[in-house]
Write a protein that holds these residues in place. Structure first.
Motif, PDB file in Angstrom:
ATOM      1  N   ARG A   6       1.163  -2.209 -13.935  1.00  0.00           N
ATOM      2  CA  ARG A   6       2.325  -3.086 -13.933  1.00  0.00           C
ATOM      3  C   ARG A   6       3.564  -2.226 -14.166  1.00  0.00           C
ATOM      4  N   ASP A 261       7.027  -5.426  -7.964  1.00  0.00           N
ATOM      5  CA  ASP A 261       7.765  -6.466  -8.658  1.00  0.00           C
ATOM      6  C   ASP A 261       7.572  -6.276 -10.162  1.00  0.00           C
ATOM      7  N   LYS A 264       4.440  -7.711 -12.406  1.00  0.00           N
ATOM      8  CA  LYS A 264       3.321  -8.136 -11.566  1.00  0.00           C
ATOM      9  C   LYS A 264       2.187  -7.118 -11.668  1.00  0.00           C
ATOM     10  N   TYR A 266      -0.915  -5.116 -10.267  1.00  0.00           N
ATOM     11  CA  TYR A 266      -1.432  -4.631  -8.981  1.00  0.00           C
ATOM     12  C   TYR A 266      -2.773  -3.955  -9.230  1.00  0.00           C
TER      13      TYR A 266
END
Length: 275
Positions: A6, A261, A264, A266
């Motif tokens: 993140r 982002d 967010k 990943y």
């Protein structure tokens, strides 16, 4: 196996590697620009609790406020350990963190955090107005002035976990970088700089760091910060992430680029492609 990352804004990243959550340079507090020079600033405890509920270790690249001022609040709440330079460790302890929860490190050191192997690499840092170098003041009473966060040393970090290599490259110099599957690096530099860095790291995934305006509220959509002054009009613009991507692509055509982002999660699929 769980591999996630993140972006926490600024130069902050959270890496979840297996059962270990490791954070680099967390900075969620958003001071007003004028507070860089005037006024005392305390960490935004509500934002830290909301966005960083837990972690197992914190790595700090250097002791400027936008890299380390939130670390003691996170460490006090989670019981985790902060790894950083002498100035970083003194700042942590002055903020109330027990000495046992700090680990003073230097370039060339290697240590383990659970199953993650950490290599500490010396890094170069530019001179920036308002961001001071040198010894800390003898008396440190929190909350501090932002200019009281003084840098003594700067580090990059190589994280190795189950054959995957993640490089947090904090240096303004591209030379001396090790091979890495995933690379985070500065978003503003010359084509030659990216050519050199990508040739050395041979990375399959690159993420920009330290590109957003950390003086705007955390609730706003991240916006690029101002770039360095230049000849021509306008003399001052904002960091261009499209230009960053183009230069990385020119340096390494097969390398993937991710501008994440904020907050967010990943999933990383070794050798460091994302879902």
């Amino acid at each position: 196996m769980n591999y996630q990352l993140r972006w926490l804004g600024n130069a902050g990243f959270e890496f979840q590697l297996g059962q270990t959550t490791l954070i680099v340079d967390p900075f969620l507090t958003r001071p007003h620009f004028i507070q860089t020079y005037f006024g005392h600033v305390a960490p935004d405890e509500a934002a830290l609790h909301k966005h960083i509920p837990r972690c197992d270790a914190i790595l700090v690249t250097h002791a400027h406020f936008d890299h380390c001022m939130d670390a003691p609040a996170i460490a006090l709440r989670t019981g985790t350990r902060v790894h950083g330079s002498a100035n970083t460790c003194r700042l942590m302890q002055a903020a109330g963190l027990p000495a046992a929860q700090t680990n003073e490190i230097a370039g060339g050191d290697r240590f383990s955090i659970n199953d993650i192997r950490v290599s500490v690499l010396p890094a170069a840092h530019p001179w920036i107005p308002g961001y001071t170098f040198g010894k800390l003041r003898r008396e440190l009473e929190f909350p501090l002035l932002l200019r009281d966060y003084r840098m003594d040393a700067c580090f990059s970090y190589l994280l190795e976990f189950e054959g995957t290599r993640i490089l947090v490259w904090s240096s303004t110099q591209p030379d001396g970088a090790p091979r890495a599957d995933l690379l985070t690096c500065r978003a503003v530099s010359s084509q030659r700089w990216y050519d050199t860095l990508l040739r050395q790291t041979q990375s399959s995934l690159v993420l920009p760091q330290h590109w957003d305006d950390t003086y705007q509220p955390l609730s706003d959509e991240p916006q690029p910060f101002f770039s360095a002054p230049r000849l021509g009009m306008p003399p001052i613009g904002r960091i261009d992430l499209a230009d960053f991507s183009a230069r990385v692509r020119e340096a390494a055509p097969d390398c993937a680029i991710l501008v994440p982002d904020i907050f967010k999660a990943y999933s990383i699929h070794p050798p460091c492609r994302t879902a």
